[in-house]
Design a protein around this motif. Structure first.
Motif, PDB file in Angstrom:
ATOM      1  N   ALA A  51       8.195  -8.535 -29.677  1.00 40.66           N
ATOM      2  CA  ALA A  51       9.457  -9.276 -29.739  1.00 40.66           C
ATOM      3  C   ALA A  51      10.583  -8.296 -29.472  1.00 40.66           C
ATOM      4  O   ALA A  51      10.551  -7.156 -29.938  1.00 40.66           O
ATOM      5  N   HIS A  52      11.582  -8.767 -28.727  1.00 42.61           N
ATOM      6  CA  HIS A  52      12.703  -7.885 -28.395  1.00 42.61           C
ATOM      7  C   HIS A  52      13.903  -8.697 -27.950  1.00 42.61           C
ATOM      8  O   HIS A  52      13.785  -9.884 -27.623  1.00 42.61           O
ATOM      9  N   ALA A  53      15.060  -8.055 -27.949  1.00 46.04           N
ATOM     10  CA  ALA A  53      16.277  -8.669 -27.436  1.00 46.04           C
ATOM     11  C   ALA A  53      16.436  -8.203 -25.989  1.00 46.04           C
ATOM     12  O   ALA A  53      16.797  -7.061 -25.731  1.00 46.04           O
ATOM     13  N   ALA A  54      16.135  -9.095 -25.065  1.00 45.95           N
ATOM     14  CA  ALA A  54      16.247  -8.813 -23.638  1.00 45.95           C
ATOM     15  C   ALA A  54      17.577  -9.369 -23.122  1.00 45.95           C
ATOM     16  O   ALA A  54      18.322  -9.995 -23.864  1.00 45.95           O
ATOM     17  N   ASP A  55      17.846  -9.154 -21.855  1.00 47.54           N
ATOM     18  CA  ASP A  55      19.099  -9.625 -21.259  1.00 47.54           C
ATOM     19  C   ASP A  55      19.332 -11.114 -21.460  1.00 47.54           C
ATOM     20  O   ASP A  55      20.471 -11.560 -21.542  1.00 47.54           O
ATOM     21  N   ASP A  56      18.270 -11.876 -21.539  1.00 43.82           N
ATOM     22  CA  ASP A  56      18.417 -13.323 -21.715  1.00 43.82           C
ATOM     23  C   ASP A  56      18.192 -13.760 -23.161  1.00 43.82           C
ATOM     24  O   ASP A  56      18.018 -14.939 -23.439  1.00 43.82           O
ATOM     25  N   GLY A  57      18.208 -12.822 -24.090  1.00 41.83           N
ATOM     26  CA  GLY A  57      18.112 -13.145 -25.503  1.00 41.83           C
ATOM     27  C   GLY A  57      16.807 -12.692 -26.138  1.00 41.83           C
ATOM     28  O   GLY A  57      15.951 -12.099 -25.484  1.00 41.83           O
ATOM     29  N   VAL A  58      16.672 -12.969 -27.424  1.00 43.77           N
ATOM     30  CA  VAL A  58      15.479 -12.575 -28.167  1.00 43.77           C
ATOM     31  C   VAL A  58      14.309 -13.408 -27.675  1.00 43.77           C
ATOM     32  O   VAL A  58      14.386 -14.635 -27.597  1.00 43.77           O
ATOM     33  N   ARG A  59      13.231 -12.712 -27.347  1.00 40.79           N
ATOM     34  CA  ARG A  59      12.038 -13.390 -26.836  1.00 40.79           C
ATOM     35  C   ARG A  59      10.803 -12.556 -27.154  1.00 40.79           C
ATOM     36  O   ARG A  59      10.905 -11.428 -27.630  1.00 40.79           O
ATOM     37  N   ILE A  60       9.652 -13.136 -26.863  1.00 37.35           N
ATOM     38  CA  ILE A  60       8.374 -12.471 -27.081  1.00 37.35           C
ATOM     39  C   ILE A  60       7.687 -12.347 -25.732  1.00 37.35           C
ATOM     40  O   ILE A  60       7.560 -13.330 -25.001  1.00 37.35           O
ATOM     41  N   ASP A  61       7.273 -11.124 -25.408  1.00 30.69           N
ATOM     42  CA  ASP A  61       6.623 -10.857 -24.125  1.00 30.69           C
ATOM     43  C   ASP A  61       5.324 -10.106 -24.337  1.00 30.69           C
ATOM     44  O   ASP A  61       5.114  -9.465 -25.376  1.00 30.69           O
ATOM     45  N   LYS A  62       4.489 -10.167 -23.337  1.00 31.17           N
ATOM     46  CA  LYS A  62       3.226  -9.446 -23.346  1.00 31.17           C
ATOM     47  C   LYS A  62       3.480  -8.004 -22.902  1.00 31.17           C
ATOM     48  O   LYS A  62       4.134  -7.771 -21.892  1.00 31.17           O
ATOM     49  N   MET A  63       2.995  -7.056 -23.647  1.00 35.29           N
ATOM     50  CA  MET A  63       3.202  -5.649 -23.314  1.00 35.29           C
ATOM     51  C   MET A  63       2.534  -5.273 -22.005  1.00 35.29           C
ATOM     52  O   MET A  63       2.951  -4.319 -21.361  1.00 35.29           O
ATOM     53  N   SER A  64       1.530  -6.022 -21.603  1.00 41.32           N
ATOM     54  CA  SER A  64       0.813  -5.690 -20.369  1.00 41.32           C
ATOM     55  C   SER A  64       1.511  -6.208 -19.115  1.00 41.32           C
ATOM     56  O   SER A  64       1.057  -5.904 -18.009  1.00 41.32           O
TER      57      SER A  64
END
Length: 154
Positions: free
Chosen positions: A114-127
């Protein structure tokens, strides 16, 4: 066609179950899930808007853990942990521009963070190639006792 549809449905259910099981019913997952979708704000440290390090500070402060303000400083806290040994609650760090650490997130399990990206807080796959190619390090900041508390099922 029927086999392909069944395969895609099974794949969808697998990932839905995996993600759902990671993010459901623990104090850590409830805190993070409650913030998903919060807008990005440079220097933001509250649910009105977060940058990446502000997001980490906010989440961990809710469990009584104080973190430094910048991702670069946060990457010096706690103890180093191998990417192969990550557990939910570990901090993960990336170089997304320039040299050195410029982005951070919280490992939530099953290869997601989970992180705060340019488009907001989201959950992404590390791969995902973008993140996999920019991974720098990880740090463990939670004691075993605190980890047990924030990972217990509610």
């Amino acid at each position: 066609m029927k086999k392909a549809s069944l395969f895609l449905f099974a794949l969808f259910m697998f990932f839905s179950f995996q993600v759902g099981s990671v993010f459901a019913e623990t104090p850590l997952s409830q805190t993070i899930n409650g913030l998903v979708g919060t807008p990005y704000k440079w220097g933001g440290t509250t649910p009105t808007g977060f940058d990446c390090s502000g997001f980490l500070r906010y989440v961990f402060n809710s469990f009584g853990v104080e973190l430094s303000r910048s991702s670069k400083e946060q990457a010096q806290e706690g103890t180093w942990v191998s990417q192969n040994d990550l557990r939910p609650g570990d901090l993960v760090f990336y170089h997304t521009f320039g040299k050195g650490i410029s982005h951070s997130g919280i490992y939530v399990g099953n290869g997601f963070f989970a992180h705060a990206a340019d488009d907001g807080v989201r959950i992404d796959k590390m791969s995902q190639s973008y993140y996999a190619n920019r991974y720098v390090t990880a740090r463990r900041i939670l004691s075993d006792d605190l980890y047990s508390q924030i990972m217990k099922d509610n």
